[in-house]
Design an enzyme around this catalytic site. Structure first.
Site, mmCIF file in Angstrom:
data_model
loop_
_atom_site.group_PDB
_atom_site.id
_atom_site.type_symbol
_atom_site.label_atom_id
_atom_site.label_comp_id
_atom_site.label_asym_id
_atom_site.label_seq_id
_atom_site.Cartn_x
_atom_site.Cartn_y
_atom_site.Cartn_z
ATOM 1 N N LYS A 15 0.833 -1.215 0.000
ATOM 2 C CA LYS A 15 0.000 0.000 0.000
ATOM 3 C C LYS A 15 0.867 1.264 0.000
ATOM 4 C CE LYS A 15 -2.161 -1.200 3.857
ATOM 5 N NZ LYS A 15 -1.427 -2.452 4.136
ATOM 6 N N ARG A 90 -10.210 0.119 8.457
ATOM 7 C CA ARG A 90 -9.753 -1.245 8.743
ATOM 8 C C ARG A 90 -10.834 -2.073 9.427
ATOM 9 N NH1 ARG A 90 -3.895 0.063 8.760
ATOM 10 N NH2 ARG A 90 -2.696 -1.839 9.024
ATOM 11 N N ARG A 129 11.586 -5.092 5.243
ATOM 12 C CA ARG A 129 11.159 -3.704 5.028
ATOM 13 C C ARG A 129 11.991 -2.722 5.850
ATOM 14 N NH1 ARG A 129 4.951 -1.784 5.589
ATOM 15 N NH2 ARG A 129 5.044 -2.543 7.733
ATOM 16 N N ARG A 162 10.704 -1.237 11.439
ATOM 17 C CA ARG A 162 9.631 -1.028 12.411
ATOM 18 C C ARG A 162 9.596 -2.160 13.423
ATOM 19 N NH1 ARG A 162 4.462 0.331 8.787
ATOM 20 N NH2 ARG A 162 3.514 -0.902 10.435
ATOM 21 N N ARG A 173 -0.758 -9.434 13.174
ATOM 22 C CA ARG A 173 -1.366 -8.391 12.335
ATOM 23 C C ARG A 173 -2.118 -9.015 11.154
ATOM 24 N NH1 ARG A 173 3.758 -5.190 11.091
ATOM 25 N NH2 ARG A 173 2.457 -3.981 9.695
HETATM 26 P P1 ADP Z 1 0.890 -1.686 7.376
HETATM 27 O O1 ADP Z 1 1.349 -0.589 6.446
HETATM 28 O O2 ADP Z 1 1.958 -2.694 7.600
HETATM 29 O O3 ADP Z 1 -0.424 -2.259 6.953
HETATM 30 P P2 ADP Z 1 0.190 0.458 9.166
HETATM 31 O O4 ADP Z 1 1.349 1.343 9.196
HETATM 32 O O5 ADP Z 1 -0.949 0.831 8.280
HETATM 33 O O6 ADP Z 1 0.677 -1.013 8.805
HETATM 34 O O7 ADP Z 1 -0.385 0.246 10.630
HETATM 35 C C1 ADP Z 1 0.459 -0.048 11.713
HETATM 36 C C2 ADP Z 1 -0.400 -0.218 12.955
HETATM 37 O O8 ADP Z 1 -1.094 1.017 13.241
HETATM 38 C C3 ADP Z 1 -1.504 -1.266 12.869
HETATM 39 O O9 ADP Z 1 -1.034 -2.575 13.173
HETATM 40 C C4 ADP Z 1 -2.495 -0.754 13.922
HETATM 41 O O10 ADP Z 1 -2.052 -1.062 15.230
HETATM 42 C C5 ADP Z 1 -2.398 0.762 13.748
HETATM 43 N N1 ADP Z 1 -3.382 1.248 12.761
HETATM 44 C C6 ADP Z 1 -3.130 1.811 11.554
HETATM 45 N N2 ADP Z 1 -4.262 2.129 10.923
HETATM 46 C C7 ADP Z 1 -5.284 1.780 11.750
HETATM 47 C C8 ADP Z 1 -6.690 1.839 11.647
HETATM 48 N N3 ADP Z 1 -7.314 2.318 10.566
HETATM 49 N N4 ADP Z 1 -7.429 1.368 12.702
HETATM 50 C C9 ADP Z 1 -6.832 0.887 13.795
HETATM 51 N N5 ADP Z 1 -5.504 0.776 13.948
HETATM 52 C C10 ADP Z 1 -4.724 1.214 12.924
HETATM 53 P P1 ADP Z 2 2.060 -1.916 3.237
HETATM 54 O O1 ADP Z 2 2.026 -0.405 3.245
HETATM 55 O O2 ADP Z 2 0.870 -2.512 2.536
HETATM 56 O O3 ADP Z 2 2.235 -2.504 4.599
HETATM 57 P P2 ADP Z 2 4.654 -1.618 1.930
HETATM 58 O O4 ADP Z 2 4.362 -0.754 0.763
HETATM 59 O O5 ADP Z 2 5.315 -0.988 3.107
HETATM 60 O O6 ADP Z 2 3.306 -2.404 2.381
HETATM 61 O O7 ADP Z 2 5.514 -2.858 1.410
HETATM 62 C C1 ADP Z 2 5.983 -3.868 2.314
HETATM 63 C C2 ADP Z 2 7.389 -4.326 1.893
HETATM 64 O O8 ADP Z 2 7.316 -5.052 0.671
HETATM 65 C C3 ADP Z 2 8.360 -3.163 1.640
HETATM 66 O O9 ADP Z 2 9.643 -3.574 2.068
HETATM 67 C C4 ADP Z 2 8.322 -2.973 0.123
HETATM 68 O O10 ADP Z 2 9.555 -2.471 -0.389
HETATM 69 C C5 ADP Z 2 8.061 -4.393 -0.372
HETATM 70 N N1 ADP Z 2 7.217 -4.448 -1.567
HETATM 71 C C6 ADP Z 2 6.150 -3.683 -1.859
HETATM 72 N N2 ADP Z 2 5.580 -4.038 -3.033
HETATM 73 C C7 ADP Z 2 6.323 -5.092 -3.502
HETATM 74 C C8 ADP Z 2 6.234 -5.922 -4.679
HETATM 75 N N3 ADP Z 2 5.293 -5.739 -5.603
HETATM 76 N N4 ADP Z 2 7.158 -6.899 -4.794
HETATM 77 C C9 ADP Z 2 8.123 -7.090 -3.853
HETATM 78 N N5 ADP Z 2 8.248 -6.343 -2.730
HETATM 79 C C10 ADP Z 2 7.354 -5.349 -2.544
#
Ligand code: ADP
Ligand code: ADP
Length: 218
Positions: A15, A90, A129, A162, A173
């Site tokens: 994302k 979410r 990551r 992270r 998660r």
């Molecule tokens: P990822 O990019 O790996 O999906 P995020 O950075 O979006 O993770 O979220 C990290 C953490 O922040 C989540 O595991 C949750 O604890 C909290 N969080 C983020 N967005 C929300 C949301 N919309 N509702 C509740 N908790 C959230």
């Molecule tokens: P999210 O915001 O959904 O949690 P991220 O964009 O942070 O996901 O991506 C998670 C990890 O996977 C990062 O280290 C990123 O560089 C890697 N990544 C993202 N998209 C791809 C892809 N299409 N193929 C391989 N690795 C990816």
């Protein structure tokens, strides 16, 4: 018409990685609920301290505080033209609250993009990551490395891993995603705004599919 786009997908689906191109294509701001929580934490605000307790163990921050925080963000002037919501909503309650917030702005969710990636791939993505604590840019040590190891290409900041990307928390998660967030796919499908994208492809191929799916709204 304002472009409000929701980016759905499990942790590690890509994302954050895809957000920039979407925002540039539609000229809208990137709103990442996770980034806003982490910003609060780095400033040690009350909200940041509260959220940290949940983030650390891979649980969702309660709906009421999360909805209020996003509601405040959507009121800012830069959202007049729309926004890309990454990581919000979410839960079904958050999705309903978003519909209500947008209704008051005479807008609605135009497209919900669901990035589909199986659980096995997510653990490997998150364990490699690295992110920039200053600009939020995301890297992967194998799939998307920075030009210089450990340093952000954009602003030379030292990259960090992270704490919630440890394998144990990642599994938690993913489970939370399956139980609480996955039902949103059906929610948006029923509204007729869902677009599914195969997130296992290369970063470039995923970007291509997303931008192609948005071509109609631009
Ligand atoms: P990822 O990019 O790996 O999906 P995020 O950075 O979006 O993770 O979220 C990290 C953490 O922040 C989540 O595991 C949750 O604890 C909290 N969080 C983020 N967005 C929300 C949301 N919309 N509702 C509740 N908790 C959230
Ligand atoms: P999210 O915001 O959904 O949690 P991220 O964009 O942070 O996901 O991506 C998670 C990890 O996977 C990062 O280290 C990123 O560089 C890697 N990544 C993202 N998209 C791809 C892809 N299409 N193929 C391989 N690795 C990816």
């Amino acid at each position: 018409m304002a472009h409000f786009i929701v980016l759905l997908g499990p942790p590690g689906a890509g994302k954050g990685t895809q957000a920039k191109a979407i925002c540039e294509a539609l000229n809208i701001p990137h709103i990442s609920s996770g980034d806003i929580f982490r910003e609060h934490l780095s400033k040690q605000t009350e909200l940041g301290k509260l959220a940290d307790g949940y983030i650390k163990c891979g649980q969702l921050v309660p709906d009421d505080v999360t909805i209020r925080m996003i509601g405040d963000r959507l009121k800012q002037a830069d959202c007049a033209n729309g926004a890309l919501l990454d990581g919000f909503p979410r839960t079904i309650a958050q999705a309903q609250a978003l519909d209500e917030l947008l209704r008051k702005m005479n807008a609605r969710v135009q497209t919900a993009i669901s990035l589909n990636v199986p659980a096995e791939v997510l653990v490997e993505r998150l364990s490699g990551r690295w992110s920039c604590p200053s600009c939020g840019r995301v890297y992967h040590e194998v799939y998307n490395p920075p030009k210089q190891a450990g340093i952000c290409d954009e602003d030379d900041t030292t990259l960090i891993q992270r704490p919630d990307d440890r394998a144990e928390t990642v599994r938690q998660r993913i489970e939370v995603y399956q139980n609480q967030t996955e039902p949103l796919i059906e929610y948006y499908r029923q509204k007729g705004v869902l677009v599914g994208v195969d997130g296992t492809q290369s970063i470039e191929a995923v970007q291509h599919d997303i931008l192609a799916s948005l071509a109609g709204v631009r």
